[in-house]
Motif scaffolding. Sequence first.
Motif, PDB file in Angstrom:
ATOM      1  N   GLU A  85      -8.639   8.094  -7.451  1.00 30.45           N
ATOM      2  CA  GLU A  85      -7.791   7.439  -6.311  1.00 30.45           C
ATOM      3  C   GLU A  85      -8.433   6.161  -5.811  1.00 30.45           C
ATOM      4  O   GLU A  85      -7.746   5.203  -5.285  1.00 30.45           O
ATOM      5  N   ARG A  86      -9.631   6.461  -5.642  1.00 31.69           N
ATOM      6  CA  ARG A  86     -10.476   5.437  -5.223  1.00 31.69           C
ATOM      7  C   ARG A  86     -10.164   4.077  -6.051  1.00 31.69           C
ATOM      8  O   ARG A  86     -10.444   2.857  -5.481  1.00 31.69           O
ATOM      9  N   MET A  88      -0.634   4.224  -2.151  1.00 28.26           N
ATOM     10  CA  MET A  88      -2.028   4.665  -1.251  1.00 28.26           C
ATOM     11  C   MET A  88      -1.377   5.636  -0.092  1.00 28.26           C
ATOM     12  O   MET A  88      -2.122   6.642  -0.025  1.00 28.26           O
ATOM     13  N   LEU A 148       0.781  -1.271   0.023  1.00 29.51           N
ATOM     14  CA  LEU A 148       0.072   0.024  -0.060  1.00 29.51           C
ATOM     15  C   LEU A 148       0.820   1.456   0.036  1.00 29.51           C
ATOM     16  O   LEU A 148       0.346   2.656   0.340  1.00 29.51           O
ATOM     17  N   ILE A 197      -5.325   4.502   5.985  1.00 33.44           N
ATOM     18  CA  ILE A 197      -4.203   3.894   5.608  1.00 33.44           C
ATOM     19  C   ILE A 197      -3.123   4.817   6.355  1.00 33.44           C
ATOM     20  O   ILE A 197      -2.201   4.251   6.943  1.00 33.44           O
ATOM     21  N   LEU A 219      -6.992   2.514  -5.166  1.00 32.68           N
ATOM     22  CA  LEU A 219      -7.009   1.860  -4.034  1.00 32.68           C
ATOM     23  C   LEU A 219      -7.773   0.648  -4.277  1.00 32.68           C
ATOM     24  O   LEU A 219      -7.125  -0.426  -3.645  1.00 32.68           O
ATOM     25  N   CYS A 226      -5.124  -1.685  -5.656  1.00 30.12           N
ATOM     26  CA  CYS A 226      -4.147  -2.046  -4.605  1.00 30.12           C
ATOM     27  C   CYS A 226      -4.465  -3.205  -3.692  1.00 30.12           C
ATOM     28  O   CYS A 226      -3.842  -4.043  -2.972  1.00 30.12           O
ATOM     29  N   ARG A 227      -5.669  -2.890  -3.051  1.00 21.82           N
ATOM     30  CA  ARG A 227      -6.182  -3.658  -1.933  1.00 21.82           C
ATOM     31  C   ARG A 227      -6.453  -5.373  -2.620  1.00 21.82           C
ATOM     32  O   ARG A 227      -6.392  -6.199  -1.828  1.00 21.82           O
ATOM     33  N   THR A 257      -9.787   1.287   3.761  1.00 16.18           N
ATOM     34  CA  THR A 257     -10.517   1.896   2.672  1.00 16.18           C
ATOM     35  C   THR A 257     -10.627   3.429   2.514  1.00 16.18           C
ATOM     36  O   THR A 257     -11.074   4.023   1.642  1.00 16.18           O
TER      37      THR A 257
END
Length: 440
Positions: free
Chosen positions: A273-274, A254, A251, A301, A277, A280-281, A296
């Motif tokens: 950006e969401r 992020m 992460l 983070i 994320l 990445c998650r 989230t």
Amino acid sequence: MLTQHYFPELAERVRSQRVLQPELYGDVDFDRLPYRLTTDPDVRSALPAWVAPREPILADERTVELISTATMLGDVVADPYAALVPTYGVPGLIAMLRQACREGVDAVPDAPAELRALIAAMEATPAWVDRALVEEGARHLRIGGALFSPFITRGAFLGTFLNTYAALPMALTGALSGRRAAVRVNETASFFAETTLPHALDRFGVGFESAAMVRLMHSMVRYNALKRSDRWDLDVYGVPVPQVDQMPAGLINMYVLAMTLKRQGRTEFTARERAILETCRFRCFLLGLPEELLPTTAEGIRHVFHARGALLRDDFDDATCGALVKSTMDAYLRPTRSWFDRAADSVERSWSKTFFVKGFCGGETERATRMGVTLSRADVLRVAVTSPFIIGRFALATAAARRPALQGAVDAYVTRLLRKRLATWGNPEYTTDARHYEQA
């Protein structure tokens, strides 16, 4: 002692390791926290004061329980598979895993139950995953992966060597000495780039296979550290390569975004950006990280990153951390010694040093020098001269990708460039050789 007031399922997952793999974890007391983890406010931690205050984190019982529990968690499905190495050997485990990723586990003759369990766990996509959002996030990540990340990956990689307790597994493998240092840096760059390619994280995508190979490599490090190295002290270090130590790498981008949001006075991620994320998650899920370590929100983070540092005992041992930093900085990452490749290596090295100084040393060049990274005037000059091109091209592509009419052309361009970079880095091996392990 591990508690289970807030995360009982995660605590049970930790304790199940002894049952699932008694040969590996039979000697581990999961109710006894290792020396590396400290909640003593008088003991210096790995969280610098300039990053965030430590006291509020230590007072947060829920956060302390999360980090303490995740510090004792390896990989409950990949570790049993790695422990089959006496039977199949490393090449055999790799071959079966690659075939299972590419053709399905049923295609592997006499596939062991441990392999089936690993593949099944990776195939069990969580309900929270939005596949369309994952693809959108990957499209955005490809821009940085092709145009910016190659210049700072080495600097980001150095961040994993700044604490003796977290860096020792890599030191034991001998994987960051000589030529192997360059291989590991390029493998890291390849993994993160490869997983952003179109549909790479689909079940039969290249990113799915890469994630499986990384999990096997980490599990082999655990196996060899616990079974073949007498330098590994369970009371001091606990579980090798715990999930809490893998979270920062998964992460890191992020976290950088989350800190940028804070400086800008924003609290919420944008739609772009969401999407990043989400990618990445999901990538972290494929790597085996528990959802509890995958926040989230931007605040979440930042909090989990700072919490890990706040509970990790501070230590920078020159024999371990210093040696890893030096070997990584000395590594030559380009495929040839042509004038172009030598120049490109110099530019990348200067950018990585700059990223390291700003990202991990708070801009303090003297502190970076003590850790083995010296930012010279020549480095500053190289970054200044190349910034208009590197940052300008990245910014231009990012802006163009937001326009529907240009989106396809930009993505085609960065995808081609990313594939070229992958060819330059070479085919990742994702292996660890027990013959290179250091003994006490």
